[in-house]
Scaffold this active site. Structure first.
Site, PDB file in Angstrom:
ATOM      1  N   SER A 225       0.957  -1.283  -0.135  1.00 51.21           N
ATOM      2  CA  SER A 225      -0.017  -0.018  -0.105  1.00 51.21           C
ATOM      3  C   SER A 225       0.654   1.407  -0.039  1.00 51.21           C
ATOM      4  O   SER A 225       0.205   2.277  -0.323  1.00 51.21           O
ATOM      5  CB  SER A 225      -0.915  -0.085   1.130  1.00 51.21           C
ATOM      6  OG  SER A 225      -0.279  -0.069   2.398  1.00 51.21           O
TER       7      SER A 225
ATOM      8  N   ARG B 127      -7.908   3.933   6.738  1.00 49.61           N
ATOM      9  CA  ARG B 127      -7.045   4.803   6.233  1.00 49.61           C
ATOM     10  C   ARG B 127      -6.879   6.328   7.221  1.00 49.61           C
ATOM     11  O   ARG B 127      -7.732   6.789   7.579  1.00 49.61           O
ATOM     12  CB  ARG B 127      -7.584   5.332   4.539  1.00 49.61           C
ATOM     13  CG  ARG B 127      -7.405   4.071   3.636  1.00 49.61           C
ATOM     14  CD  ARG B 127      -5.999   3.984   3.435  1.00 49.61           C
ATOM     15  NE  ARG B 127      -5.648   2.918   2.392  1.00 49.61           N
ATOM     16  CZ  ARG B 127      -5.504   1.593   2.758  1.00 49.61           C
ATOM     17  NH1 ARG B 127      -5.207   1.221   3.802  1.00 49.61           N
ATOM     18  NH2 ARG B 127      -5.234   0.892   1.792  1.00 49.61           N
TER      19      ARG B 127
ATOM     20  N   ASP C 258      -3.761   2.892  14.244  1.00 52.14           N
ATOM     21  CA  ASP C 258      -2.703   2.192  13.259  1.00 52.14           C
ATOM     22  C   ASP C 258      -2.402   2.780  12.118  1.00 52.14           C
ATOM     23  O   ASP C 258      -1.404   2.741  11.413  1.00 52.14           O
ATOM     24  CB  ASP C 258      -3.237   0.921  12.980  1.00 52.14           C
ATOM     25  CG  ASP C 258      -2.235  -0.210  12.198  1.00 52.14           C
ATOM     26  OD1 ASP C 258      -1.329  -0.349  12.890  1.00 52.14           O
ATOM     27  OD2 ASP C 258      -2.560  -0.753  11.003  1.00 52.14           O
TER      28      ASP C 258
ATOM     29  N   HIS D 124       0.877   1.143  11.021  1.00 51.23           N
ATOM     30  CA  HIS D 124       0.111   0.640   9.901  1.00 51.23           C
ATOM     31  C   HIS D 124       0.475  -1.008   9.751  1.00 51.23           C
ATOM     32  O   HIS D 124       0.903  -1.148   8.718  1.00 51.23           O
ATOM     33  CB  HIS D 124       0.575   1.385   8.554  1.00 51.23           C
ATOM     34  CG  HIS D 124      -0.612   1.245   7.557  1.00 51.23           C
ATOM     35  ND1 HIS D 124      -0.766   2.266   6.664  1.00 51.23           N
ATOM     36  CD2 HIS D 124      -1.453   0.301   7.385  1.00 51.23           C
ATOM     37  CE1 HIS D 124      -1.566   1.624   5.613  1.00 51.23           C
ATOM     38  NE2 HIS D 124      -1.978   0.637   5.972  1.00 51.23           N
TER      39      HIS D 124
ATOM     40  N   ASP E 207     -22.597   2.257   6.488  1.00 54.10           N
ATOM     41  CA  ASP E 207     -22.051   1.821   4.874  1.00 54.10           C
ATOM     42  C   ASP E 207     -23.010   2.351   3.835  1.00 54.10           C
ATOM     43  O   ASP E 207     -23.871   1.308   3.687  1.00 54.10           O
ATOM     44  CB  ASP E 207     -21.483   0.537   4.844  1.00 54.10           C
ATOM     45  CG  ASP E 207     -20.781   0.310   3.446  1.00 54.10           C
ATOM     46  OD1 ASP E 207     -20.874   1.160   2.534  1.00 54.10           O
ATOM     47  OD2 ASP E 207     -19.563  -0.364   3.738  1.00 54.10           O
TER      48      ASP E 207
ATOM     49  N   GLU F 159       1.358   9.758   7.259  1.00 49.21           N
ATOM     50  CA  GLU F 159       2.327   8.780   7.187  1.00 49.21           C
ATOM     51  C   GLU F 159       3.389   8.478   6.100  1.00 49.21           C
ATOM     52  O   GLU F 159       2.692   8.903   4.864  1.00 49.21           O
ATOM     53  CB  GLU F 159       1.637   7.416   7.790  1.00 49.21           C
ATOM     54  CG  GLU F 159       0.557   6.790   6.617  1.00 49.21           C
ATOM     55  CD  GLU F 159       0.379   5.016   7.151  1.00 49.21           C
ATOM     56  OE1 GLU F 159       0.427   4.279   6.524  1.00 49.21           O
ATOM     57  OE2 GLU F 159      -0.486   5.446   8.258  1.00 49.21           O
TER      58      GLU F 159
ATOM     59  N   TYR G  29      -0.541  -6.802   9.353  1.00 43.41           N
ATOM     60  CA  TYR G  29       0.720  -7.523   9.219  1.00 43.41           C
ATOM     61  C   TYR G  29       0.823  -8.694   9.678  1.00 43.41           C
ATOM     62  O   TYR G  29       1.988  -9.134  10.060  1.00 43.41           O
ATOM     63  CB  TYR G  29       1.670  -6.550   9.566  1.00 43.41           C
ATOM     64  CG  TYR G  29       2.425  -5.669   8.614  1.00 43.41           C
ATOM     65  CD1 TYR G  29       1.715  -5.222   7.490  1.00 43.41           C
ATOM     66  CD2 TYR G  29       3.678  -5.389   8.689  1.00 43.41           C
ATOM     67  CE1 TYR G  29       2.721  -4.593   6.457  1.00 43.41           C
ATOM     68  CE2 TYR G  29       4.588  -4.805   7.469  1.00 43.41           C
ATOM     69  CZ  TYR G  29       3.839  -4.381   6.510  1.00 43.41           C
ATOM     70  OH  TYR G  29       4.550  -3.745   5.611  1.00 43.41           O
TER      71      TYR G  29
ATOM     72  N   THR H  70      -2.527  -6.041  -1.377  1.00 40.69           N
ATOM     73  CA  THR H  70      -3.366  -5.376  -0.508  1.00 40.69           C
ATOM     74  C   THR H  70      -4.680  -5.594  -0.630  1.00 40.69           C
ATOM     75  O   THR H  70      -5.371  -6.001  -1.946  1.00 40.69           O
ATOM     76  CB  THR H  70      -2.991  -3.817  -0.603  1.00 40.69           C
ATOM     77  OG1 THR H  70      -3.309  -3.530  -1.753  1.00 40.69           O
ATOM     78  CG2 THR H  70      -1.508  -3.659  -0.136  1.00 40.69           C
TER      79      THR H  70
ATOM     80  N   THR I 195     -13.342   1.932   6.354  1.00 42.09           N
ATOM     81  CA  THR I 195     -13.533   2.248   4.920  1.00 42.09           C
ATOM     82  C   THR I 195     -12.418   2.794   4.081  1.00 42.09           C
ATOM     83  O   THR I 195     -11.399   3.173   4.584  1.00 42.09           O
ATOM     84  CB  THR I 195     -14.640   3.491   5.298  1.00 42.09           C
ATOM     85  OG1 THR I 195     -14.990   4.194   3.738  1.00 42.09           O
ATOM     86  CG2 THR I 195     -13.869   4.878   5.826  1.00 42.09           C
TER      87      THR I 195
END
Length: 365
Positions: free
Chosen positions: A46, A203, A227, A249, A143, A232, A253, A67, A170
């Site tokens: 990403s 995000r 996160d 982030h 949503d 970033e 992981y 991703t 989202t």
């Protein structure tokens, strides 16, 4: 033979793709137009923006992103240029659900008695929703692209912001009828319950980070776990000092999540070169790890001790000897092996075996 450029943090790339050509592993954030000029295949995560600026004039004909999200990919340009694209929807969704549950278990041990709001009910949000509902947790979902036929607890944003715990999953969008950019702005943040737990593993820019910092400075007492960060790999140290849990982030992981991502784009690549479905698509062969379970929270935190990630993040980012962005990326590069719930096996006679199974833990024979 093909020339293949890949993010150095993608597992199994050399194992899977070596028979097809020459592989160069590079830091994802620094992959440049010069790097890909003679490449036929580009494999990213990403942190690499894949667009006209990167690819125009290159030999690239296949782009794979290991991703779930694709907001770092200019899909319109790839289509215009005739470049094949594949990504990995759902590859690390279970890992992000594990992250959410670890945050809840660590910060709000009584989370099963709370209301949980979910913004975005795609690959990650829908899995989190199903796990919580299976455990009897009261949920609200926002949503605007779904219907109540798909999600029974669907409602408006106000229903979610009234919850005790809010999880953001989202994609980042800046246009259309329902942009998610700064969805949680000053007004939204100030409308939250004073003891709310707000978790962002989607995000960074879905939360206005500057507005969040100002809210903290003005007395906002809610707990926040971040996160993802708006700027970033730069991280605002002042904001990090206020948040309850800070991670670089890495919610998705897990070892399984990263392997799944590589395997999914490998399957797409295998079809693209005309070889059909690869025979072997199961790559993580680690043995199950039995655990003694005294509570559901203990089982979750045994699988993922999120406090350790928070500690590593704060030590690294507050180290003035290294630029923040470099520390952030180094944390991601050196991230320790983390296994998902399925790696851990619970005794069938445990009082918590049923609940553990609902979350995806294995049950010993």
């Amino acid at each position: 033979m093909l020339n293949i450029i890949a993010d150095q943090n993608m597992p199994l790339v050399e194992t899977l793709f070596a028979p097809f050509g020459n592989i160069s592993l590079l830091p994802g954030r620094s992959i440049s137009a010069a790097d890909v000029r003679e490449a036929d295949v580009l494999l990213v995560r990403s942190i690499t923006n894949v667009d006209r600026q990167l690819l125009e004039g290159s030999a690239v004909r296949f782009v794979g992103s290991a991703t779930i999200g694709t907001d770092h990919i200019d899909k319109a340009y790839l289509a215009e240029a005739g470049i094949e694209f594949a990504h990995a929807p759902g590859c690390n969704a279970e890992a992000v659900v594990q992250y959410d549950l670890a945050v809840m278990s660590h910060l709000v041990p009584e989370w099963r008695q709370k209301t949980v709001g979910i913004v975005g009910c795609g690959n990650v949000g829908s899995r989190l929703y199903r796990r919580l509902v299976d455990l009897g947790v009261s949920c609200a979902v926002y949503d605007p692209f779904l219907s109540v036929d798909e999600i029974a607890d669907l409602g408006d944003l106000a229903a979610v912001t009234a919850c005790d715990i809010i999880c953001l999953h989202t994609p980042l969008t800046t246009d259309g009828d329902f942009p998610s950019y700064h969805l949680f702005n000053k007004n939204t943040l100030m409308s939250l319950n004073p003891d709310v737990l707000l978790i962002n593993a989607g995000r960074g820019a879905v939360i206005d980070n500057q507005a969040l910092l100002e809210a903290f400075r003005q007395g906002f007492a809610g707990k926040v776990a971040l996160d993802v960060w708006e700027s970033e790999p730069e991280v605002d140290r002042a904001l990090m000092a206020f948040v309850a849990l800070a991670t670089p982030h890495i919610a998705g992981y897990s070892l399984d999540g990263k392997i799944n991502g590589t395997a999914m784009i490998y399957r797409a690549f295998h079809h693209w070169v005309g070889l059909g479905e690869p025979q072997n698509t199961h790559y993580n062969k680690e043995a199950l790890s039995p655990i003694d379970v005294h509570s559901l929270n203990q089982a979750i935190l045994h699988s993922y001790n999120i406090a350790l990630d928070d500690k590593r993040m704060r030590v690294a980012i507050n180290d003035s000897r290294m630029p923040v962005s470099q520390s952030f990326d180094q944390l991601r590069k050196d991230y320790p092996v983390r296994n998902e719930f399925t790696h851990y096996a619970v005794k069938p006679d445990s009082a918590h075996a049923t609940d553990c199974k609902k979350l995806g833990f294995s049950i010993l024979d």
